[in-house]
Design an enzyme around this catalytic site. Structure first.
Site, PDB file in Angstrom:
ATOM      1  N   GLN A   1       0.835  -1.210   0.000  1.00 26.76           N
ATOM      2  CA  GLN A   1       0.000   0.000   0.000  1.00 26.76           C
ATOM      3  C   GLN A   1       0.866   1.255   0.000  1.00 26.76           C
ATOM      4  O   GLN A   1       1.745   1.423   0.836  1.00 26.76           O
ATOM      5  CB  GLN A   1      -0.935   0.042   1.207  1.00 26.76           C
ATOM      6  CG  GLN A   1      -1.974   1.142   1.020  1.00 26.76           C
ATOM      7  CD  GLN A   1      -2.839   1.374   2.238  1.00 26.76           C
ATOM      8  OE1 GLN A   1      -2.332   1.668   3.318  1.00 26.76           O
ATOM      9  NE2 GLN A   1      -4.138   1.268   2.059  1.00 26.76           N
TER      10      GLN A   1
ATOM     11  N   CYS B   1      -6.612   7.314   4.809  1.00 26.62           N
ATOM     12  CA  CYS B   1      -5.960   7.565   6.106  1.00 26.62           C
ATOM     13  C   CYS B   1      -6.453   8.886   6.705  1.00 26.62           C
ATOM     14  O   CYS B   1      -6.424   9.923   6.047  1.00 26.62           O
ATOM     15  CB  CYS B   1      -4.443   7.587   5.951  1.00 26.62           C
ATOM     16  SG  CYS B   1      -3.615   7.882   7.513  1.00 26.62           S
TER      17      CYS B   1
ATOM     18  N   ASN C   1     -15.324  -3.139   4.064  1.00 21.92           N
ATOM     19  CA  ASN C   1     -14.473  -2.990   5.255  1.00 21.92           C
ATOM     20  C   ASN C   1     -15.167  -2.154   6.313  1.00 21.92           C
ATOM     21  O   ASN C   1     -15.799  -1.149   6.005  1.00 21.92           O
ATOM     22  CB  ASN C   1     -13.132  -2.346   4.838  1.00 21.92           C
ATOM     23  CG  ASN C   1     -12.249  -1.961   6.018  1.00 21.92           C
ATOM     24  OD1 ASN C   1     -11.869  -0.813   6.156  1.00 21.92           O
ATOM     25  ND2 ASN C   1     -11.931  -2.911   6.871  1.00 21.92           N
TER      26      ASN C   1
ATOM     27  N   ARG D   1      -9.257  -4.212  12.774  1.00 21.41           N
ATOM     28  CA  ARG D   1      -9.110  -4.312  14.232  1.00 21.41           C
ATOM     29  C   ARG D   1      -9.555  -5.659  14.795  1.00 21.41           C
ATOM     30  O   ARG D   1      -9.058  -6.100  15.825  1.00 21.41           O
ATOM     31  CB  ARG D   1      -9.866  -3.156  14.903  1.00 21.41           C
ATOM     32  CG  ARG D   1      -9.225  -1.803  14.632  1.00 21.41           C
ATOM     33  CD  ARG D   1     -10.151  -0.676  14.994  1.00 21.41           C
ATOM     34  NE  ARG D   1     -11.389  -0.779  14.224  1.00 21.41           N
ATOM     35  CZ  ARG D   1     -12.494  -0.126  14.496  1.00 21.41           C
ATOM     36  NH1 ARG D   1     -12.530   0.686  15.528  1.00 21.41           N
ATOM     37  NH2 ARG D   1     -13.559  -0.269  13.734  1.00 21.41           N
TER      38      ARG D   1
HETATM   39  C1  LIG Z   1      -3.921   1.201  14.128  1.00 18.28           C
HETATM   40  C2  LIG Z   1      -4.509   1.273  12.750  1.00 18.28           C
HETATM   41  C3  LIG Z   1      -3.678   1.488  11.662  1.00 18.28           C
HETATM   42  C4  LIG Z   1      -4.208   1.564  10.373  1.00 18.28           C
HETATM   43  N1  LIG Z   1      -3.374   1.731   9.309  1.00 18.28           N
HETATM   44  C5  LIG Z   1      -3.883   1.728   8.048  1.00 18.28           C
HETATM   45  C6  LIG Z   1      -3.028   1.794   6.903  1.00 18.28           C
HETATM   46  O1  LIG Z   1      -1.792   1.820   6.999  1.00 18.28           O
HETATM   47  N2  LIG Z   1      -3.629   1.829   5.676  1.00 18.28           N
HETATM   48  C7  LIG Z   1      -4.990   1.764   5.522  1.00 18.28           C
HETATM   49  O2  LIG Z   1      -5.493   1.781   4.393  1.00 18.28           O
HETATM   50  N3  LIG Z   1      -5.812   1.680   6.589  1.00 18.28           N
HETATM   51  C8  LIG Z   1      -5.294   1.642   7.823  1.00 18.28           C
HETATM   52  N4  LIG Z   1      -6.132   1.494   8.887  1.00 18.28           N
HETATM   53  C9  LIG Z   1      -7.578   1.332   8.652  1.00 18.28           C
HETATM   54  C10 LIG Z   1      -7.982  -0.131   8.547  1.00 18.28           C
HETATM   55  O3  LIG Z   1      -7.346  -0.769   7.464  1.00 18.28           O
HETATM   56  C11 LIG Z   1      -9.520  -0.263   8.370  1.00 18.28           C
HETATM   57  O4  LIG Z   1      -9.897   0.420   7.210  1.00 18.28           O
HETATM   58  C12 LIG Z   1     -10.305   0.313   9.545  1.00 18.28           C
HETATM   59  O5  LIG Z   1      -9.712  -0.020  10.779  1.00 18.28           O
HETATM   60  C13 LIG Z   1     -11.752  -0.174   9.520  1.00 18.28           C
HETATM   61  O6  LIG Z   1     -11.814  -1.578   9.607  1.00 18.28           O
HETATM   62  P1  LIG Z   1     -12.181  -2.339  11.006  1.00 18.28           P
HETATM   63  O7  LIG Z   1     -13.491  -1.785  11.469  1.00 18.28           O
HETATM   64  O8  LIG Z   1     -12.222  -3.809  10.598  1.00 18.28           O
HETATM   65  O9  LIG Z   1     -11.097  -2.019  11.975  1.00 18.28           O
HETATM   66  C14 LIG Z   1      -5.615   1.431  10.181  1.00 18.28           C
HETATM   67  C15 LIG Z   1      -6.440   1.208  11.278  1.00 18.28           C
HETATM   68  C16 LIG Z   1      -5.914   1.108  12.552  1.00 18.28           C
HETATM   69  C17 LIG Z   1      -6.837   0.872  13.719  1.00 18.28           C
END
Ligand SMILES: Cc1cc2nc3c(=O)[nH]c(=O)nc-3n(C[C@H](O)[C@H](O)[C@H](O)COP(=O)(O)O)c2cc1C
Length: 317
Positions: free
Chosen positions: A72, A102, A202, A227
């Site tokens: 990414q 982000c 997602n 998460r």
């Molecule tokens: C600590 C943390 C770091 C993340 N880093 C990225 C990242 O580097 N690139 C990205 O596209 N999304 C990043 N995300 C977002 C997740 O990929 C995802 O889109 C978001 O957490 C929603 O999904 P969930 O409800 O399953 O957690 C991050 C999320 C968290 C909590």
């Protein structure tokens, strides 16, 4: 066969979402062993790549057994993004994912990440240029919109598609929401109905059954779990059973959790050395053991831990 099936070799892939500071090589391997169909690196900055920043090295490291794996990239300069995506392509990644979701201020203030949702024309140019410079499929991950006043995932998705993306991932929250509130799956469904490329859903997959529900409610072509995988690589084995119509395995026993945590720590030490490897395990340990008896005390104790043996010692009775 659609592009998702070609990349992941699965009708409906379950992918470990990129999470900066979490989904490194070691954690990805553990999720893969538990049945994740696809992996993505943590996000890497096009500018940092250009300046050969040494922090980018570990982000880009992966093992052959991790395929299919995407890398990414984030940034806002179409030419630089294209050029750096071309460089990444030579490292053997199976797809290039562009981060347009982000929410972190440092990134957004640079007009990168989710700020691109406010500049759809620029976002389109980035996608076009990246597609032009690489020989693997290009995917884009973005949100519902920037804030409640700018919910534009459907229009944005169309622009991303028109400019050559092979697939998209939609996180059903706005940038303003960060990770709070409930993810809006309805927007994922609306995006899916309005583009021809595959849509990966997602947001808020914390249990195997959530995947079945997201598939049913949105018609998505696969899911990304973020998460819900923290301290919980078993979620992938549970999801894979649910999707196959099999009984979902029981949650891991405390001993299984401890064994996984120590295996994670051992690999971390091997990759990063004891000091860094064990320090990083502090947060993972808190996630692995949350809900376990005595976890509050353990969380405190783990913050003093510096060596593998000290970590192991916390679980000796
Ligand atoms: C600590 C943390 C770091 C993340 N880093 C990225 C990242 O580097 N690139 C990205 O596209 N999304 C990043 N995300 C977002 C997740 O990929 C995802 O889109 C978001 O957490 C929603 O999904 P969930 O409800 O399953 O957690 C991050 C999320 C968290 C909590």
């Amino acid at each position: 066969m659609n592009i998702i099936q070609r990349i992941f070799g699965k009708e409906f892939p379950v992918i470990l979402a990129p999470m900066a500071g979490i989904t490194d090589e070691v954690f990805r391997l553990l999720c893969k062993q538990q049945g994740a169909d696809g992996l993505v690196t943590e996000m890497v900055s096009a500018k940092a790549l250009y300046y050969k920043n040494k922090n980018t090295g570990p982000i880009l490291a992966y093992q052959e057994s991790e395929h299919p794996i995407g890398v990414q990239i984030f940034g806002s300069d179409p030419e630089l993004m294209g050029q750096m995506a071309g460089v990444l392509c030579q490292r053997g990644f199976d797809f290039i994912d562009i981060n347009m979701g982000c929410p972190v201020p440092k990134i957004v203030n640079n007009k990168e990440g989710s700020a691109l949702m406010l500049q759809p024309e620029l976002a389109g140019r980035i996608v076009r240029e990246v597609c032009r410079c690489v020989s693997v499929p290009v995917t884009v991950k973005f949100r519902k919109g920037f804030d409640e006043e700018h919910v534009n995932a459907v229009e944005f998705a169309r622009i991303i598609e028109e400019n050559g993306a092979a697939a998209i991932t939609v996180h059903g929250r706005t940038r303003s929401q960060y990770y709070s509130g409930k993810a809006d799956w309805e927007i994922i469904r609306r995006v899916r109905e309005n583009v021809s490329i595959p849509v990966i859903g997602n947001g808020d997959i914390f249990h195997a059954q959530d995947v079945l529900r997201m598939r049913e409610e949105t018609g998505c072509h696969g899911v990304m779990v973020a998460r819900g995988a923290k301290g919980n690589p078993w979620i992938f084995r549970e999801i894979s059973c649910a999707l196959a119509g099999k009984e979902i395995p029981a949650r891991p026993s405390d001993q299984e959790v401890i064994d996984m945590l120590l295996a994670h720590a051992a690999l971390n030490v091997e990759k990063k050395g004891e000091k860094m490897g064990i320090r990083e395990m502090r947060k993972h340990t808190a996630w692995y053991t949350s809900g376990m008896r005595g976890s509050a005390k353990l969380r405190k104790a783990v913050n003093q831990v510096e060596t593998f043996d000290q970590l192991k010692g916390l679980f000796m009775r």
